[in-house]
Design a protein around this motif. Structure first.
Motif, PDB file in Angstrom:
ATOM      1  N   VAL A  77       4.000  -0.307  -1.327  1.00 54.53           N
ATOM      2  CA  VAL A  77       4.164  -1.128  -0.627  1.00 54.53           C
ATOM      3  C   VAL A  77       2.854  -1.287   0.238  1.00 54.53           C
ATOM      4  N   ILE A  78       2.350  -2.663   0.686  1.00 52.23           N
ATOM      5  CA  ILE A  78       1.239  -2.737   1.232  1.00 52.23           C
ATOM      6  C   ILE A  78       1.285  -3.913   2.473  1.00 52.23           C
ATOM      7  N   GLY A  79       0.913  -3.496   3.530  1.00 54.94           N
ATOM      8  CA  GLY A  79       1.029  -4.329   4.690  1.00 54.94           C
ATOM      9  C   GLY A  79      -0.436  -4.846   5.249  1.00 54.94           C
ATOM     10  N   CYS A  80      -0.342  -5.929   6.013  1.00 51.26           N
ATOM     11  CA  CYS A  80      -1.698  -6.456   6.582  1.00 51.26           C
ATOM     12  C   CYS A  80      -2.166  -5.999   7.820  1.00 51.26           C
ATOM     13  N   GLY A  81      -1.500  -4.988   8.393  1.00 54.31           N
ATOM     14  CA  GLY A  81      -1.874  -4.301   9.729  1.00 54.31           C
ATOM     15  C   GLY A  81      -2.840  -3.271   9.525  1.00 54.31           C
ATOM     16  N   GLU A  82      -2.852  -2.468  10.471  1.00 53.22           N
ATOM     17  CA  GLU A  82      -3.831  -1.465  10.689  1.00 53.22           C
ATOM     18  C   GLU A  82      -3.286  -0.075   9.998  1.00 53.22           C
ATOM     19  N   HIS A  83      -3.930   0.719   9.624  1.00 56.85           N
ATOM     20  CA  HIS A  83      -3.512   2.028   9.062  1.00 56.85           C
ATOM     21  C   HIS A  83      -2.659   2.799   9.958  1.00 56.85           C
ATOM     22  N   GLN A  84      -2.874   2.895  11.182  1.00 54.66           N
ATOM     23  CA  GLN A  84      -2.107   3.619  12.170  1.00 54.66           C
ATOM     24  C   GLN A  84      -0.654   3.349  12.526  1.00 54.66           C
ATOM     25  N   ALA A  85      -0.394   2.132  11.889  1.00 59.22           N
ATOM     26  CA  ALA A  85       1.316   1.610  11.956  1.00 59.22           C
ATOM     27  C   ALA A  85       1.801   2.111  10.629  1.00 59.22           C
ATOM     28  N   LEU A  86       1.308   2.846   9.589  1.00 60.25           N
ATOM     29  CA  LEU A  86       1.877   3.110   8.563  1.00 60.25           C
ATOM     30  C   LEU A  86       3.230   4.154   8.520  1.00 60.25           C
ATOM     31  N   ALA A  87       2.781   5.339   9.402  1.00 63.20           N
ATOM     32  CA  ALA A  87       3.719   6.366   9.791  1.00 63.20           C
ATOM     33  C   ALA A  87       5.137   5.737  10.268  1.00 63.20           C
ATOM     34  N   HIS A  88       4.839   4.903  11.248  1.00 61.80           N
ATOM     35  CA  HIS A  88       5.916   4.315  12.079  1.00 61.80           C
ATOM     36  C   HIS A  88       6.625   3.463  11.047  1.00 61.80           C
ATOM     37  N   TYR A  89       6.001   2.831  10.182  1.00 59.26           N
ATOM     38  CA  TYR A  89       6.821   1.989   9.100  1.00 59.26           C
ATOM     39  C   TYR A  89       7.603   2.744   8.411  1.00 59.26           C
ATOM     40  N   LYS A  90       7.071   3.791   7.722  1.00 58.81           N
ATOM     41  CA  LYS A  90       7.856   4.655   6.868  1.00 58.81           C
ATOM     42  C   LYS A  90       9.036   5.012   7.355  1.00 58.81           C
ATOM     43  N   GLU A  91       8.982   5.633   8.860  1.00 54.55           N
ATOM     44  CA  GLU A  91      10.018   6.275   9.380  1.00 54.55           C
ATOM     45  C   GLU A  91      10.882   5.096   9.797  1.00 54.55           C
ATOM     46  N   ALA A  92      10.649   3.744   9.997  1.00 57.04           N
ATOM     47  CA  ALA A  92      11.722   2.857  10.667  1.00 57.04           C
ATOM     48  C   ALA A  92      12.396   2.464   9.312  1.00 57.04           C
ATOM     49  N   THR A  93      11.766   2.567   8.044  1.00 55.41           N
ATOM     50  CA  THR A  93      12.316   1.912   6.800  1.00 55.41           C
ATOM     51  C   THR A  93      12.916   3.008   6.039  1.00 55.41           C
ATOM     52  N   SER A  94      12.828   4.128   6.288  1.00 54.38           N
ATOM     53  CA  SER A  94      13.091   5.517   5.556  1.00 54.38           C
ATOM     54  C   SER A  94      12.512   5.453   3.996  1.00 54.38           C
ATOM     55  N   TYR A  95      11.228   4.654   4.019  1.00 51.81           N
ATOM     56  CA  TYR A  95      10.642   4.621   2.660  1.00 51.81           C
ATOM     57  C   TYR A  95       9.789   5.480   2.674  1.00 51.81           C
ATOM     58  N   ASN A  96       9.824   6.407   1.512  1.00 51.58           N
ATOM     59  CA  ASN A  96       8.711   7.650   1.417  1.00 51.58           C
ATOM     60  C   ASN A  96       7.810   7.562   0.334  1.00 51.58           C
ATOM     61  N   GLY A  97       7.814   6.374  -0.190  1.00 48.37           N
ATOM     62  CA  GLY A  97       6.802   6.249  -1.417  1.00 48.37           C
ATOM     63  C   GLY A  97       5.467   5.781  -1.056  1.00 48.37           C
TER      64      GLY A  97
END
Length: 202
Positions: A77-97
């Protein structure tokens, strides 16, 4: 074939391969190194507070690792935001990949994802199965997810209008499926994407 689903040409793939991504720890990696060794399903999401894309990634999170392993495939998964948001995104989606940030959006543009819009599915078009919240509920979810749960990430979510897409790459510099979003609810159904990648879902 429309531009929406046209496969990127060799020149575009070469440019894409050289683009830099950033992982959750701030380390930079080339896109080419990610797709080089095996078939890779790559999902480009909109900004990291987009509720519609989060619902989609929640479905991706349910794809069994055993099914991916059997097909010799991985999901990125690739997003267009900053890398600081990645940990929160994984937690919010339960995506562990695997997940990366592309804040300069050079990879998006190299692969033809140039469209920016806030529009959702147009009238008469079937709403995809991953969109399980109504429009206003989804807007509220996106706002509350930012303001209430991750206020420090406001401004780091990425361009709010940037659309993403769904691709299948590799092994190496080849692409066998391309789908560029035309509106904010336009990801390929997860079941169809997995089928195209040769992943058998239970």
């Amino acid at each position: 074939m429309s531009l929406r689903d046209a496969l990127p040409d060799a020149s575009s793939l070469e440019r894409a391969s050289a683009c830099e991504l950033v992982d959750a720890t701030g380390n930079k990696v080339s896109f080419g190194s990610i797709i080089g060794s095996q078939k890779t399903v790559v999902v480009f999401v909109r900004h990291f507070f987009c509720g519609s894309c989060q619902m989609y990634v929640e479905q991706l999170a349910d794809v069994p690792q055993t099914a991916l392993d059997a097909a010799g495939t991985k999901i990125v998964v690739i997003g267009c935001g900053e890398h600081q948001a990645l940990a929160h995104y994984k937690e919010a989606t339960s995506y562990n990949g695997l997940i990366y940030a592309n804040p300069d959006r050079k990879l998006y543009h190299a692969l033809g994802m140039d469209k920016e819009t806030y529009k959702v599915a147009p009238a008469g078009e079937q709403t995809p199965s991953y969109v399980t919240r109504g429009y206003y509920a989804n807007v509220w979810y996106s706002i509350s997810n930012a303001i209430l749960k991750a206020p420090s990430l406001i401004g780091k979510q990425g361009n709010p209008g940037q659309l993403g897409g769904d691709f299948i790459f590799g092994p190496g510099n080849e692409c066998t499926l391309a789908h560029r979003m035309q509106h904010a609810q336009d990801h390929i159904e997860v079941a169809d994407l997995m089928k195209a990648a040769g992943v058998t879902l239970p």
